[in-house]
Write an enzyme that holds these catalytic residues in place. Structure first.
Site, PDB file in Angstrom:
ATOM      1  N   ASN A   1     -10.920  -8.879   0.794  1.00  0.00           N
ATOM      2  CA  ASN A   1     -10.277  -9.364   2.016  1.00  0.00           C
ATOM      3  C   ASN A   1      -8.792  -9.028   1.926  1.00  0.00           C
ATOM      4  O   ASN A   1      -8.005  -9.764   1.328  1.00  0.00           O
ATOM      5  CB  ASN A   1     -10.489 -10.862   2.173  1.00  0.00           C
ATOM      6  N   ASP A   2      -8.408  -7.905   2.551  1.00  0.00           N
ATOM      7  CA  ASP A   2      -7.016  -7.446   2.470  1.00  0.00           C
ATOM      8  C   ASP A   2      -6.030  -8.436   3.063  1.00  0.00           C
ATOM      9  O   ASP A   2      -4.816  -8.289   2.881  1.00  0.00           O
ATOM     10  CB  ASP A   2      -6.862  -6.113   3.211  1.00  0.00           C
ATOM     11  N   CYS A   3      -6.522  -9.426   3.806  1.00  0.00           N
ATOM     12  CA  CYS A   3      -5.643 -10.369   4.484  1.00  0.00           C
ATOM     13  C   CYS A   3      -5.502 -11.693   3.743  1.00  0.00           C
ATOM     14  O   CYS A   3      -4.823 -12.601   4.233  1.00  0.00           O
ATOM     15  CB  CYS A   3      -6.140 -10.614   5.906  1.00  0.00           C
TER      16      CYS A   3
ATOM     17  N   GLN B   1       0.415  -6.586   2.781  1.00  0.00           N
ATOM     18  CA  GLN B   1      -0.274  -5.893   1.703  1.00  0.00           C
ATOM     19  C   GLN B   1       0.676  -5.324   0.636  1.00  0.00           C
ATOM     20  O   GLN B   1       0.270  -5.135  -0.500  1.00  0.00           O
ATOM     21  CB  GLN B   1      -1.128  -4.758   2.268  1.00  0.00           C
TER      22      GLN B   1
END
Length: 820
Positions: free
Chosen positions: A491-493, A508
């Protein structure tokens, strides 16, 4: 509401009206030359890299959307039902004049648009021939009138000045550098060719030209758009030669068609390169060397050659899709497995997450995690391409064992702007390599040398890269013995070390914490899954000491998960920088997340003691909706500094409690591991694009491909999809349905058949090519159970093995499997 229908026999989606809720696109090309094309012929084209080798310009946030692209106009020059001088677009856009008939057929690597207006019928077939760096627009015009038609056909493209980001921003330079040449009716775009570039674009036509333009303003006229070009309105072009400003390619062809007469016109938009020492002809001039490209143009101007190229493209897809075909009781399942899911995986493999209606092609290259996940489903389609991709990915791995989060497809080098530190990334390489070996039996890939960071002299066998990827995780454990999350995990967020208070700052790439505290339960579960595969690889290759070491590491992480990652009824998501749990019943919001429930059960955690079932029951009770399983609940209602980007989205969208279609298959697989085929299949159908076709006015995106996200229950537009085509959901859904629900699963030892199907199915059949052999598989379910193989017959004889051995004599085999 539907805007079209599936034509399964032709493997096409037929769009019956041009005003779809969003542009419904397709992709042309499957090798180096790639293009997006919408149902009104919008989109753009590029060579290998959507940012650095963009051929045609595309304007984002255009009004109306998707204006520009592949422009065609038909003009009545003589007496006509609508009067002399009337013109229209056979693709509807950009003129948007109401058509008498319209149909767009999106096929596999091609799109055909048919329309009619005032007694004229037009068909345009767009495709990229195999092995070529060009696209073909084949226009067929038919005069259906009782009288002769005097017509003009105009075509146009607007060239991008190669670097799409620079093209959009650096106007003080770019408005002065545009250059073209026109030779034998072919328009050559050669901006910056005089200096450091050795490539150019061209726009050609099969018919003699009545005129052309290469300067945009000369074609459009001042204060006009593509919907009303002055040149088309006047019925003549000026022969302008672009010098700076905005170079375009525009052709004008005059036709006389008798009643019932038909004419084909072929347009070619292409890319070509010259060796740096052969750029010009004559050598001491500034004139493009066209000797190589002229033969290519001449060949594809011929209608017979175009037809042969199209037949070859169809045969190419016949072969690819023939590797895995199923017949099930459900048309949506059969359709997606046999056609659209496989096709979408090929597109995602080609362009990763870089170029779509939602990805600009400018800011992202090929994602390390993305590409590895795509391989999980793609590998059977083109194993030789999968092999090279794995080695390319290994070559971008860092010396630490970590990975660049992205790399550029043109250079195959890591993207320094994004960098590394997404601590789940390296583990996906292990899963991709394992999937490749299971499919192909090509153990030799483990001995292939690949450098670190593409540095000469650092080459090591792929096997070492895989071990290094796992050690990267073990060397970065936090206070609870769980893996540190770094900048983010899958989950890049979820940015637990970011703490950003500056508008516009990247979540990021910003880290205001040292990263020594925040931990990820997801990475822990992923490590267990990857280490199990590594232990299998080591054991199968007689590396018993390595196998034992990875089995021990697996137990270590499992113990950490049960000690600190279990919340009583489900798995925790993470620990933040202050050591507080995320995804716990003690949280006010974000109490339960989908990701660790899927990954941990996929890795086998809790299957024996009932806790896996507890976790999945919690998913059903708290996360499942009619439109799919949302990512978390309750949704975050405000911005949390300690959580990062996930809490910036309004509730119900994207990572903040949207239905993330990529993680839904993890739950399908987990349910299949429990043997609950009815539940697994129910989840499958909830996000199956074909099954959602009747909701097109709600869903809005294309009904033939998976999307990244569907708005969750907290959103005012629950059920609305976004970010179609380029998503890991394509590969994961294919893995879930084919390997775990249908149960046809490659393993190191051979092909396992272990279905977990809906109990109301009588069975299904499949054709599967595997390691040089073809298997006709028939699954019978007379007792209407979900799971449990009672007996098998291989080539008519009783068979009791757990796997179908890959070295059977003969190439054709039949397998009957009975459940119950």
């Amino acid at each position: 509401m539907r805007y079209g229908h599936f034509d399964d026999a032709q493997r096409e989606y037929v769009i019956e009206r041009p005003d779809t809720p969003l542009p419904w696109i397709n992709y042309l090309g499957s090798e180096d030359y790639l293009a997006l094309i919408s149902n009104t012929a919008g989109g753009y084209s590029f060579y290998r890299d959507a940012r650095l080798r963009r051929l045609t310009r595309y304007r984002y946030h255009n009004v109306p959307p998707d204006s520009g692209g592949r422009l065609l106009y038909i003009r009545d020059d003589g007496p006509a039902p609508s009067g002399p001088g009337a013109f229209w677009s056979p693709t509807w856009q950009p003129v948007r004049r109401p058509l008498d008939t319209y149909e767009c057929r999106h096929g596999l690597g091609y799109t055909t648009i048919r329309s009619s207006m005032a007694g004229l019928a037009a068909q345009i077939r767009y495709f990229v021939p195999l092995g070529e760096t060009l696209e073909i627009w084949e226009l067929t015009l038919t005069n259906q009138r009782a009288q002769r038609a005097s017509l003009s056909v105009f075509s146009a493209v607007e060239f991008c000045l190669w670097d799409a980001l620079d093209d959009l921003t650096n106007f003080q330079r770019n408005l002065s550098i545009g250059e073209v040449e026109v030779d034998d009716g072919v328009i050559y775009h050669k901006t910056e060719y005089r200096e450091r570039r050795d490539h150019f674009a061209y726009f050609a036509c099969s018919e003699p030209l009545a005129g052309f333009d290469t300067q945009r303003e000369a074609f459009l006229g001042p204060y006009r758009g593509w919907d009303s070009p002055a040149g088309v309105e006047a019925g003549r072009l000026s022969g302008s030669i672009a010098c700076g400003w905005q170079p375009i390619g525009a052709h004008h062809i005059r036709l006389e068609l008798g009643p019932g007469e038909q004419r084909k016109i072929i347009f070619l938009l292409g890319y070509a390169e010259n060796p740096s020492h052969e750029k010009f002809d004559p050598p001491d001039s500034q004139i493009l060397n066209k000797r190589r490209v002229k033969a290519i143009i001449a060949r594809h101007r011929q209608s017979d050659n175009v037809e042969q190229a199209f037949r070859s493209l169809r045969a190419y897809w016949d072969d690819l899709l023939g590797k895995f075909m199923v017949t099930t009781p459900d048309e949506h399942t059969s359709r997606m497995v046999n056609i659209w899911n496989a096709y979408q995986m090929m597109v995602a493999f080609n362009v990763s997450r870089s170029a779509s209606s939602f990805e600009s092609g400018i800011g992202r290259g090929i994602g390390f995690r993305d590409a590895n996940q795509d391989l999980l489903g793609f590998v059977h389609l083109a194993p030789e391409r999968a092999r090279q991709r794995i080695l390319d990915l290994a070559a971008t791995q860092l010396a630490t064992g970590g990975a660049y989060h992205q790399y550029q497809p043109l250079t195959k080098r890591g993207n320094h702007a994004i960098g590394s530190g997404f601590n789940d990334d390296p583990l996906w390489l292990v899963l991709a390599a394992a999937a490749y070996v299971k499919e192909t039996g090509d153990w030799a890939i483990l001995d292939e040398l690949a450098p670190y960071e593409n540095q000469p002299g650092s080459e090591r066998p792929l096997y070492d890269h895989l071990q290094h990827a796992l050690r990267y995780t073990l060397e970065r454990l936090g206070p609870h013995g769980l893996p540190l999350i770094g900048r983010a995990d899958w989950n890049d967020c979820l940015n637990l070390n970011c703490f950003s208070e500056t508008p516009g700052e990247s979540f990021q790439t910003t880290a205001n914490k040292d990263g020594r505290t925040a931990e990820s339960v997801l990475i822990a579960g992923l490590f267990v899954l990857a280490a199990q595969e590594m232990a299998g690889i080591a054991g199968y290759t007689s590396r018993s000491q390595d196998a034992a070491a990875w089995q021990l590491a697996t137990r270590q992480l499992e113990e950490a998960i049960w000690a600190a990652g279990w919340d009583g009824e489900w798995f925790l998501r993470a620990y933040d920088d202050s050591g507080m749990p995320i995804g716990s019943r003690t949280c006010r919001e974000g109490q339960i997340f989908i990701e660790p429930q899927g990954i941990c059960v996929m890795a086998g955690l809790g299957l024996q003691d009932g806790r896996a079932q507890q976790a999945l029951d919690s998913v059903a009770a708290r996360l499942a909706t009619a439109h799919g399983i949302v990512l978390l609940q309750p949704a975050y209602s405000r911005y949390y500094l300690n959580l990062g980007e996930i809490s910036t989205y309004p509730p119900g969208y994207k990572e903040n409690a949207g239905v993330f279609c990529q993680t839904n298959p993890w739950i399908m697989i987990a349910e299949a591991r429990l043997g609950r085929g009815d539940v697994a299949y129910d989840y499958y159908l909830r996000i199956n694009p074909s099954a959602r076709e009747g909701l097109s006015e709600v869903h809005r995106c294309e009904p033939y491909v998976y999307t990244q996200m569907i708005a969750g229950r907290d959103a005012p537009t629950h059920g609305e999809a976004k970010n179609s085509w380029l998503t890991g959901a394509a590969a994961w859904d294919f893995v879930a349905i084919t390997q775990w629900i249908l149960g046809i699963r490659p393993e190191f030892e051979g092909l396992r058949i272990d279905p977990c199907i809906p109990s109301d199915w009588d069975g299904y059949s499949a054709q599967r090519r595997f390691r040089g052999r073809s298997f006709q598989i028939r699954v019978h379910n007379p007792k209407h159970v979900c799971r449990g193989v009672s007996r098998m017959k291989l080539d008519g004889k009783d068979f009791s093995g757990a796997y179908i051995p890959p070295d059977l004599p003969g190439e054709e085999h039949t397998l009957d499997v009975w459940l119950g």
